[in-house]
Design an enzyme around this catalytic site. Sequence first.
Site: not given
Ligand code: ADP
Length: 675
Positions: A116, A158, A164, A208, A235, A275, A298
Amino acid sequence: MFKSILVANRGEIACRIMRTAKNMGLRTIAVCSTADEHALHVQNADEAYLIGEAEAASSYLDGDRILQVARDAGAECIHPGYGFLSENAEFSDACKHAGIAFVGPNATAIKAMGLKDRAKALMEDVGVPVVPGIHGSDQSAQDLGEQAEKIGYPILIKAVAGGGGKGMRKVERVQDFSSELAACQREAKNAFGDDVVLLEKFIENPRHIEIQIFGDRFGNYVHLFERDCSLQRRHQKVIEEAPAPGMTQALRKRMGDAAVEAARAVDYHGAGTVEFIVPGSKKLNDETPFYFMEMNTRLQVEHPVTEYITNVDLVEWQLRVAAGEDLPLHQKDLSIRGHSIEVRLYAEDPGNGFLPSPGKIHSLGWPEIASDGLRIDTGIATGGEVSRFYDPMIAKLITRADSRDGAIERMAQALKQTAVLGVKTNAGFLTDLISHEDFGRGSVDTGFIEAHLATLPSLTRNARIDAIAIAARLAWCETDRACEDFSNDTYSPFGQANAWQLGSARITAIEVEIDGVRTTARVNWPQDDAYEVLIADEKFLISDLDMQNPLKASARIDEKPVNFSIVADGETVLVYVAGHHLSIRAYDFLSLEDGAGIGGAIIRAPMTGKLQRLFVAEGDVVAQGDRLAVLEAMKMEHPLVAGISGIVAEIRAAEGEQVSDGDIIIMLEAESVEV
Ligand code: ADP
């Protein structure tokens, strides 16, 4: 075009990929673990090969083994599906070296988007907006702590390698930062083997929204519009839809262009998803900001909603691009038709913290909506199993209609007509969400589920559902269907229709275990086909029970029609009603009594009452399950049964006597063997 394909995956996605491959005339090759030898994806394939043990690490994640099978079977391409090896750069490379096409991007693109922090840095370089925060900084707690203050709480820590929905922690206050950081790093190390983290501003209740993109080997790119995946729990996506409610043309164009830029930046080819997180959830407008979160290199689980609104088969496009063809359509040829919604039907128990509920599927009843408005993608058939080794998803239900309201209505219908017997599912939970008026208004954000969880009716089993299940079980027994299992059922009123009972109260206590919990009901059957069931002071009249077809059974509860399904599993009856799955069996009195102690079973009064009948005398030989006495308490009759086979050693109360809760009534002794 290729002539053969190996699908390096399982479950619904393997089946879905093979469906398109077959339509295109490809020979389909499946791989499976020992847990999946009879799985649907194996049955659907032209050929299947066992590649290892149930644990994914020794089967679906064993890239070398899979490549070997591909070579041996003469597969021209490998489709990795989602999960498993789909975003594994080494595997993409290894396929290339083996001369087998990997249906996905090249290793460089996967790597560029794999972490990321690197992906965010790259996006900043090409002018795609990213969530405010820091990445690529010193990983010391002190430095990160200072950065967190600069960003301003609340923040999100993060794991850069996370996925996931895992490896994320929200921190509200500066005091909690260092402990949360340490916890997140530990988790990340364990789960992803990499404890590097980044920090982001935590955006409150955002949406999202993701863009489906496609690229070919000639530098052509298109996007196939957006999907709104805001309905998440922890999430993780639960319900997805396309287009996003309230999306404007201008915002769609801005997001689509940014996503294509992101793809172009890594020379992407094939299907990908960019995303974005969109703050200020409720109302979108042309100027609404959006931030890049990550790119998934993917096919996504939720790709069918895009297929429905664009009329494009994304797997077909993947195969064409992998085979070196141009993108089949230009951006100007693509348009949105109608609205599509997907729900993820999981084998899990919403009433118990959404714990996975693996097990055998005794019966799967899918809706019969004969139209192009419903699609069911599943990897399980009746008799199949939700394995504890893999993701417990049973199916995806996808609907399409001209309007969002229409797609919701169709989904509500589809869920109503879906019946899964054998495992607990989130069907009731999905129904609650789909029918929620705020969802209906399109007022969705990532906090939606948590905000409404406490008030969703399906999360708590209610007396009404129990009453239907109990009546169904009684009627089931009456029909002789499961009477191999129930003919000796002392607890059934049908087993008690003795002459002595005729003059007395027609109310009988039923002691059952519903999902392992003892439940007492009083049943009164005023007419032959109607039961009055009393549970916890609530009274229900269940009539018109029709169980000719047990999987499509019906009844009336307080005159209102209700559909249910019922099946026997040994001594247990499984009932599926209104999204609830109940397993119901006669209460096991043995579990209460001391069967060992003095070498016999002790029969106690389950509650204070009058010993109405005594059927045995001291010295009588009884068999396990025999009815020994009847206790009348609170106008209910409670049969007392023998916990073991043996001899009545002692009787401590006489017929007509008042006894107290827990009093010993009868003591049994196992028959000793003469030597
Ligand atoms: P993963 O790779 O585990 O799916 P993501 O980065 O895609 O993680 O984030 C998954 C979910 O977490 C997002 O769809 C959102 O709901 C929440 N999320 C991610 N980043 C943020 C943020 N900065 N603030 C609030 N919610 C977040």
